[in-house]
Design an enzyme around this catalytic site. Structure first.
Site, PDB file in Angstrom:
ATOM      1  N   CYS A   1      34.059 -17.060 -33.281  1.00 55.13           N
ATOM      2  CA  CYS A   1      32.428 -18.201 -32.954  1.00 55.13           C
ATOM      3  C   CYS A   1      32.281 -18.438 -33.538  1.00 55.13           C
ATOM      4  CB  CYS A   1      32.181 -17.640 -31.608  1.00 55.13           C
ATOM      5  SG  CYS A   1      31.017 -18.493 -30.809  1.00 55.13           S
TER       6      CYS A   1
ATOM      7  N   CYS B   1      45.571 -17.695 -31.255  1.00 57.81           N
ATOM      8  CA  CYS B   1      46.579 -16.253 -30.496  1.00 57.81           C
ATOM      9  C   CYS B   1      45.143 -15.941 -30.589  1.00 57.81           C
ATOM     10  CB  CYS B   1      47.496 -15.406 -31.816  1.00 57.81           C
ATOM     11  SG  CYS B   1      47.443 -14.592 -30.278  1.00 57.81           S
TER      12      CYS B   1
ATOM     13  N   CYS C   1      28.742 -16.448 -25.776  1.00 52.33           N
ATOM     14  CA  CYS C   1      27.673 -17.467 -25.616  1.00 52.33           C
ATOM     15  C   CYS C   1      27.986 -18.778 -25.015  1.00 52.33           C
ATOM     16  CB  CYS C   1      27.329 -17.258 -27.367  1.00 52.33           C
ATOM     17  SG  CYS C   1      28.416 -18.081 -28.500  1.00 52.33           S
TER      18      CYS C   1
ATOM     19  N   CYS D   1      28.601 -16.932 -32.469  1.00 45.58           N
ATOM     20  CA  CYS D   1      27.563 -15.963 -32.242  1.00 45.58           C
ATOM     21  C   CYS D   1      28.560 -14.751 -33.370  1.00 45.58           C
ATOM     22  CB  CYS D   1      27.932 -15.249 -30.446  1.00 45.58           C
ATOM     23  SG  CYS D   1      29.689 -15.557 -30.077  1.00 45.58           S
TER      24      CYS D   1
END
Length: 165
Positions: free
Chosen positions: A130, A153, A85, A133
């Site tokens: 995220c 990571c 996104c 999204c």
């Protein structure tokens, strides 16, 4: 008589449960509630927009093979964004070589990365995704460099790089 004593001792030992050396381990995965994100798409819509490896990591929470990301050795100035996104996630100045085989950062862009608990490999880890999204990015560990002591990571396939202008 000896047989009854042996049985009683056996039952006693089996019924005792010591907890002094137990580690926090996941016995089963709890069903998670479906979270709402600003960007909502169906699986078929995501499959049309993402490569197979991006879909596998971002939507199915997989892990890419170590040392395979094109972004691993990237030293350019810029911003790492979500491959699904384009939400800005990490600044290049926070990137460091952790030696693990995945792009690593000591700090995220506040508010753009969300966290959850993950027991998929049998013990508790902090999963990153995220915040826009919900795409799976990787995990954060407490073995990174100063100033935060954190190591984000991140699967390189979950990121795109936008060079600074």
């Amino acid at each position: 008589m000896k047989f009854k004593i042996a049985i009683a001792l056996l039952v006693l030992f089996v019924s005792c449960k010591g907890t002094s050396q137990e580690k926090e381990m996941a016995k089963e995965t709890k069903p998670s509630q479906k979270k709402e994100f600003a960007v909502q798409k169906t699986n078929s819509e995501w499959k049309k927009e993402l490569t197979d490896s991006q879909y596998y990591v971002l939507r199915e929470a997989a892990t890419e093979n170590p040392f395979t990301s094109e972004l691993l050795k990237n030293k350019e100035k810029g911003t790492y964004v979500c491959a699904a996104c384009a939400t800005p996630l990490f600044k290049s100045y926070t990137k460091f070589d952790s030696g693990t085989g995945w792009p690593s950062f000591y700090e995220e862009i506040k508010g753009n990365v969300a966290y959850d608990v993950d027991y998929k490999i049998g013990y508790k880890r902090t999963e990153e995704h995220c915040a826009t999204c919900g795409g799976h990015l990787g995990h954060v560990f407490e073995d990174g460099p100063n100033p935060t002591g954190l190591r984000h990571c991140i699967n390189g396939v979950a990121l795109d790089f936008v060079p600074a202008e």
